[in-house]
Design an enzyme around this catalytic site. Structure first.
Site, PDB file in Angstrom:
ATOM      1  N   VAL A  92      26.899  82.521 -23.273  1.00 29.44           N
ATOM      2  CA  VAL A  92      26.494  81.212 -23.816  1.00 29.44           C
ATOM      3  C   VAL A  92      25.243  81.373 -24.689  1.00 29.44           C
ATOM      4  CG1 VAL A  92      25.780  78.852 -23.256  1.00 29.44           C
ATOM      5  CG2 VAL A  92      27.570  79.952 -21.913  1.00 29.44           C
ATOM      6  N   GLY A  93      24.355  82.255 -24.277  1.00 26.71           N
ATOM      7  CA  GLY A  93      23.153  82.509 -25.072  1.00 26.71           C
ATOM      8  C   GLY A  93      23.497  82.969 -26.481  1.00 26.71           C
TER       9      GLY A  93
ATOM     10  N   LYS B 128      18.770  68.794 -21.053  1.00 29.96           N
ATOM     11  CA  LYS B 128      20.165  68.787 -20.578  1.00 29.96           C
ATOM     12  C   LYS B 128      20.278  69.771 -19.415  1.00 29.96           C
ATOM     13  CE  LYS B 128      24.275  71.114 -20.960  1.00 29.96           C
ATOM     14  NZ  LYS B 128      24.654  70.778 -19.628  1.00 29.96           N
TER      15      LYS B 128
ATOM     16  N   CYS C 192      19.167  85.631 -11.895  1.00 33.06           N
ATOM     17  CA  CYS C 192      19.212  86.641 -12.969  1.00 33.06           C
ATOM     18  C   CYS C 192      18.404  87.842 -12.556  1.00 33.06           C
ATOM     19  CB  CYS C 192      18.779  86.114 -14.320  1.00 33.06           C
ATOM     20  SG  CYS C 192      17.904  84.608 -14.336  1.00 33.06           S
TER      21      CYS C 192
ATOM     22  N   GLU D  75      27.281  91.793 -15.115  1.00 27.15           N
ATOM     23  CA  GLU D  75      26.632  90.854 -14.195  1.00 27.15           C
ATOM     24  C   GLU D  75      27.706  90.080 -13.424  1.00 27.15           C
ATOM     25  OE1 GLU D  75      24.419  87.415 -15.740  1.00 27.15           O
ATOM     26  OE2 GLU D  75      22.829  87.947 -14.335  1.00 27.15           O
TER      27      GLU D  75
ATOM     28  N   GLU E  86      16.926  83.140 -22.229  1.00 27.43           N
ATOM     29  CA  GLU E  86      16.777  83.941 -21.007  1.00 27.43           C
ATOM     30  C   GLU E  86      18.169  84.111 -20.436  1.00 27.43           C
ATOM     31  OE1 GLU E  86      13.050  85.008 -20.826  1.00 27.43           O
ATOM     32  OE2 GLU E  86      14.645  85.604 -19.462  1.00 27.43           O
TER      33      GLU E  86
ATOM     34  N   GLY F 219      20.632  80.975 -19.104  1.00 25.60           N
ATOM     35  CA  GLY F 219      22.011  80.987 -18.631  1.00 25.60           C
ATOM     36  C   GLY F 219      22.653  82.326 -18.956  1.00 25.60           C
ATOM     37  N   SER F 220      23.967  82.307 -19.109  1.00 26.91           N
ATOM     38  CA  SER F 220      24.674  83.577 -19.290  1.00 26.91           C
ATOM     39  C   SER F 220      24.445  84.139 -20.700  1.00 26.91           C
ATOM     40  CB  SER F 220      26.172  83.370 -19.078  1.00 26.91           C
ATOM     41  OG  SER F 220      26.700  82.616 -20.153  1.00 26.91           O
TER      42      SER F 220
HETATM   43  C1  UN1 Z   1      16.242  83.562 -11.987  1.00 29.53           C
HETATM   44  O1  UN1 Z   1      16.631  84.557 -11.403  1.00 29.53           O
HETATM   45  O2  UN1 Z   1      17.034  82.905 -12.679  1.00 29.53           O
HETATM   46  O3  UN1 Z   1      11.544  86.083  -9.563  1.00 29.53           O
HETATM   47  C2  UN1 Z   1      14.846  83.087 -11.860  1.00 29.53           C
HETATM   48  C3  UN1 Z   1      12.399  85.322  -9.133  1.00 29.53           C
HETATM   49  C4  UN1 Z   1      12.192  83.834  -9.209  1.00 29.53           C
HETATM   50  C5  UN1 Z   1      12.775  83.282 -10.462  1.00 29.53           C
HETATM   51  C6  UN1 Z   1      14.169  83.743 -10.713  1.00 29.53           C
HETATM   52  N1  UN1 Z   1      10.794  83.529  -9.127  1.00 29.53           N
HETATM   53  O4  UN1 Z   1      13.436  85.745  -8.650  1.00 29.53           O
END
Ligand code: UN1
Length: 498
Positions: free
Chosen positions: A234-235, A177, A286, A386, A252, A230-231
């Site tokens: 939500v996680g 999804k 992220c 964040e 993550e 995701g956030s």
């Molecule tokens: C993310 O920030 O959601 O190291 C992934 C990085 C990328 C992957 C980021 N290779 O910023």
């Protein structure tokens, strides 16, 4: 809407409409007049069909020799190489990040395909001597079954590939999804899977909202693992919905990553890293560097130069090669950015930016100026929460020890970096930063596919993706004991010493 292409779900090797025949639109965040396609707004029944297909396909897929599964991933990598440009452009159109970055996103999917293709011939277990004679012991990886992948919009092909490739090489089947802002790149990835001959039912694709598609995936007894990026909010829901059935969850989530700039740092290099980490991908990573912790001795020089660089950034449609930063993904995300800017204006000193961009062509997209706050206290909300946008806080510090404390002082722990010429300081920072990823004299972004990716605290739930660590998410260990003595032997009880 009349001539927009309609994209379907992919279930059991067939492209199908959602049961309820409802759809949603995919528009360009740089220019919302541009409709890129119409996707299925699926529901629980679509999810059930996809899970059933994945469950059935698992019976055969788990028995396909892993090197053969790996070869399919290799062919998938080859297809992605050939189509890199075809996939990067629509990704820029649906997600907004600049073409150089979307090419990088496809490249990350290529890298992961090749890397996991190799795991087809590794997935090493252990053999070890038994305490009893004529007994053999080994550990092997076994697949889990049906895995649900719920993926974000900021890396529309890279992050799905971090999940898909290890899931497949380990022998699992998947229901995918994608984020509703970036279903087209997900579709392109699934289409490539179909083209290289991954058998029907092994990869299923169901678009739609988190509530209508995500929750039924999490609740199904036939789904063995939910992997989510995701956030953190939500996680937490994923974690809670999956907990009653002890379903495996791989999460993550957010980050509040910091670059630490020491007084002996190469300042211009640190500024390059801060610009890339703070404003690359419009701050929507992220791993974004939303905090820069700078030694007081160099904070003025750093700030002046950093602000000048931010002001000079060219903002616009990511298809324009001169553009350095695209829009936010959506009105909602932009509103979040603007709310935090208001909070920041009350808490700290606004040094540049601070406004939505509405003139000329900007008015059709979700553009916001690169924004920097100075004199930020580590406890302020803009330094703790964040934002996921082009907003960076400069936090002055007196020493490396203090910088590390500030770095560690949030609920997150994904990535951090230090700029220093002193090897002792670099090693101290490497050791004492409680993050899953750490950089020396580089920004907080730029993870490669063959080392573990993930974070501590509220960034994750103890798992890592990418590298061999991903195999631990997508397989379970089985310990196997083979007794060829021909008699009953009792471990821990028989005394076999003469
Ligand atoms: C993310 O920030 O959601 O190291 C992934 C990085 C990328 C992957 C980021 N290779 O910023």
């Amino acid at each position: 809407m009349a001539d927009a292409k309609v994209y379907k779900n992919f279930i059991n090797g067939e492209w199908v409409d959602s049961v309820a025949k409802k759809t949603f639109e995919n528009r360009n965040p740089a220019d919302t007049r541009e409709l890129l396609g119409v996707f299925q707004a699926s529901n629980e029944e679509d999810v059930k069909r996809a899970i059933d297909a994945a469950k059935e396909a698992y019976k055969k897929w788990r028995l396909v020799p892993a090197p053969k599964r790996g070869e399919m991933l290799f062919r998938l990598g080859e297809t992605l190489v050939r189509r890199k440009e075809d996939f990067a452009r629509p990704m820029t159109q649906e997600m907004g990040k600049v073409l150089k970055e979307t090419r990088g996103d496809v490249q990350e999917a290529i890298d992961m395909s090749y890397y996991m293709a190799g795991e087809g011939r590794r997935q090493f277990g252990e053999t070890t001597p038994s305490e009893l004679p004529n007994k053999f012991m080994m550990s092997v990886r076994m697949p889990l079954g049906v895995c649900a992948m719920i993926t974000p919009w900021n890396f529309p092909m890279a992050i799905p590939s971090w999940k898909l490739m290890p899931a497949l090489v380990c022998g699992n089947t998947v229901v995918f999804k994608p984020a509703s802002y970036t279903p087209l790149s997900a579709y392109n990835l699934v289409k490539a899977c179909e083209e290289v001959g991954i058998p029907k039912g092994v990869v299923n694709f169901v678009t739609g909202s988190g509530g209508a598609v995500g929750i039924p995936l999490m609740k199904s007894d036939d789904v063995k693992l939910v992997t989510f990026t995701g956030s953190t909010a939500v996680g937490r829901t994923v974690s809670e919905v999956c907990a009653p059935s002890f379903k495996h969850t791989h999460l993550e989530m957010g980050g509040k990553n910091a670059i630490m700039v020491m007084d002996d740092a190469k300042i211009d290099l640190a500024i390059e890293g801060a610009v890339w980490g703070g404003f690359g991908t419009t701050g929507q990573r992220c791993t974004a560097a939303s905090r820069v912790i700078v030694h007081k001795k160099v904070v003025k020089e750093f700030t002046d130069k950093f602000v000048a660089r931010a002001k000079a950034l060219k903002i616009g449609n990511g298809l324009d090669p001169a553009v350095e930063m695209g829009p936010s993904i959506s009105e909602d995300q932009l509103n979040t950015v603007m709310e935090y800017v208001e909070i920041g204006k009350k808490e700290a000193k606004l040094l540049c930016g601070g406004n939505r961009m509405t003139s000329g062509d900007y008015k059709h997209g979700y553009f916001h100026e690169p924004t920097i706050f100075g004199d930020v206290d580590p406890q302020m909300r803009i330094a703790q929460e964040e934002i996921f946008g082009p907003v960076v806080s400069i936090i002055p510090c007196d020493s490396l020890e203090q910088a590390i404390d500030i770095n560690n002082g949030t609920i997150y722990g994904l990535s951090a970096s230090v700029y220093t010429q002193d090897v002792n300081k670099a090693f101290q920072a490497m050791r004492d930063s409680y993050t899953g990823i750490f950089y020396v004299n580089a920004s907080t972004i730029g993870a490669e596919v063959h080392l573990p990716f993930g974070g501590t605290n509220h960034t994750g739930n103890g798992h890592r993706e990418a590298g061999t660590a991903a195999l631990d998410v997508f397989s379970e260990w089985k310990a196997i004991y083979v007794d060829f003595s021909g008699k009953l032997q009792k471990a821990q009880i028989d005394d076999i010493m003469p």
